[in-house]
Design an enzyme around this catalytic site. Structure first.
Site, short mmCIF file in Angstrom:
data_model
loop_
_atom_site.label_atom_id
_atom_site.label_comp_id
_atom_site.label_asym_id
_atom_site.label_seq_id
_atom_site.Cartn_x
_atom_site.Cartn_y
_atom_site.Cartn_z
N HIS A 259 12.79 24.63 -44.14
CA HIS A 259 13.82 25.23 -43.86
C HIS A 259 14.40 24.78 -42.51
O HIS A 259 13.91 23.89 -42.06
CB HIS A 259 13.17 26.94 -43.09
CG HIS A 259 12.14 26.57 -42.17
ND1 HIS A 259 10.77 26.04 -42.61
CD2 HIS A 259 11.89 26.55 -40.90
CE1 HIS A 259 9.72 25.97 -41.49
NE2 HIS A 259 10.67 26.07 -40.54
N HIS B 37 16.65 24.86 -39.10
CA HIS B 37 16.89 25.94 -37.99
C HIS B 37 18.32 25.52 -37.60
O HIS B 37 18.53 24.47 -37.31
CB HIS B 37 15.92 25.52 -36.94
CG HIS B 37 14.35 25.99 -36.83
ND1 HIS B 37 13.75 27.03 -36.31
CD2 HIS B 37 13.44 25.22 -37.43
CE1 HIS B 37 12.73 26.86 -36.54
NE2 HIS B 37 12.44 25.98 -37.31
P1 5GP Z 1 8.76 25.96 -37.81
O1 5GP Z 1 7.84 25.73 -36.80
O2 5GP Z 1 7.80 25.77 -39.25
O3 5GP Z 1 10.00 24.82 -38.05
O4 5GP Z 1 9.56 27.31 -37.83
C1 5GP Z 1 9.11 28.38 -38.30
C2 5GP Z 1 10.13 29.58 -37.73
O5 5GP Z 1 9.91 30.61 -38.40
C3 5GP Z 1 9.74 29.87 -36.10
O6 5GP Z 1 10.98 29.60 -35.54
C4 5GP Z 1 9.31 31.45 -36.42
O7 5GP Z 1 9.85 32.01 -35.23
C5 5GP Z 1 9.97 31.74 -37.81
N1 5GP Z 1 9.11 32.81 -38.39
C6 5GP Z 1 7.91 32.85 -38.50
N2 5GP Z 1 7.33 33.81 -39.21
C7 5GP Z 1 8.62 34.70 -39.55
C8 5GP Z 1 8.73 35.85 -40.09
O8 5GP Z 1 8.08 36.47 -40.40
N3 5GP Z 1 10.22 36.24 -40.12
C9 5GP Z 1 11.22 35.59 -39.61
N4 5GP Z 1 12.58 35.63 -39.87
N5 5GP Z 1 10.99 34.10 -38.93
C10 5GP Z 1 9.80 33.82 -38.72
#
Ligand code: 5GP
Ligand code: ZN
Length: 114
Positions: A100, A102
């Protein structure tokens, strides 16, 4: 993919504030926003991280970046700028192992990131 939060949001098994969906890419709001705008741009295909990409995925990743541009314009952050981040692996604190990007905007940021 079983037990993947983002696959479940994509299929509707768990709720998400979805802003865009097509057969390649889904966009929804981050549950814990780090700025006035914080959305996640996610391929519908379950790919764990950048390290799992193959040349077959080039089109998907191109769509992802192009969707980021369209969403930045739609959400009004294209003029002032925004950050597009793909965390990968432990040191980057990747928490969800489904690629993903951001897209964070609406405030001035610092560099280097924390
Ligand atoms: P990573 O650290 O993997 O790049 O980011 C994961 C992102 O997913 C985090 O910013 C977190 O807030 C978001 N996130 C985690 N669980 C959920 C969820 O159930 N729904 C949504 N909309 N975002 C999520
Ligand atoms: Zn997944």
């Amino acid at each position: 993919m079983q037990d993947c939060t983002f696959c479940k949001i994509i299929t509707g098994e768990i709720p998400g504030e979805i802003l865009h969906k097509d057969n390649k890419v889904v966009v929804f709001k981050d549950i814990n926003p780090q700025g006035p705008v914080h959305i996640l741009i996610v391929p519908t295909k379950h790919i764990e991280s950048i390290l799992d990409l193959t040349p077959e995925d080039n089109e998907i990743m191109g769509e992802l970046i192009y969707r980021a541009k369209l969403m930045a314009e739609k959400l009004g952050v294209s003029e002032k700028g925004f950050r597009l981040v793909i965390n990968t692996g432990k040191n980057a604190r990747q928490a969800i192992y489904h690629i993903h990007a951001h897209l964070i905007g609406g405030r001035k940021m610092t560099w280097p990131p924390g």
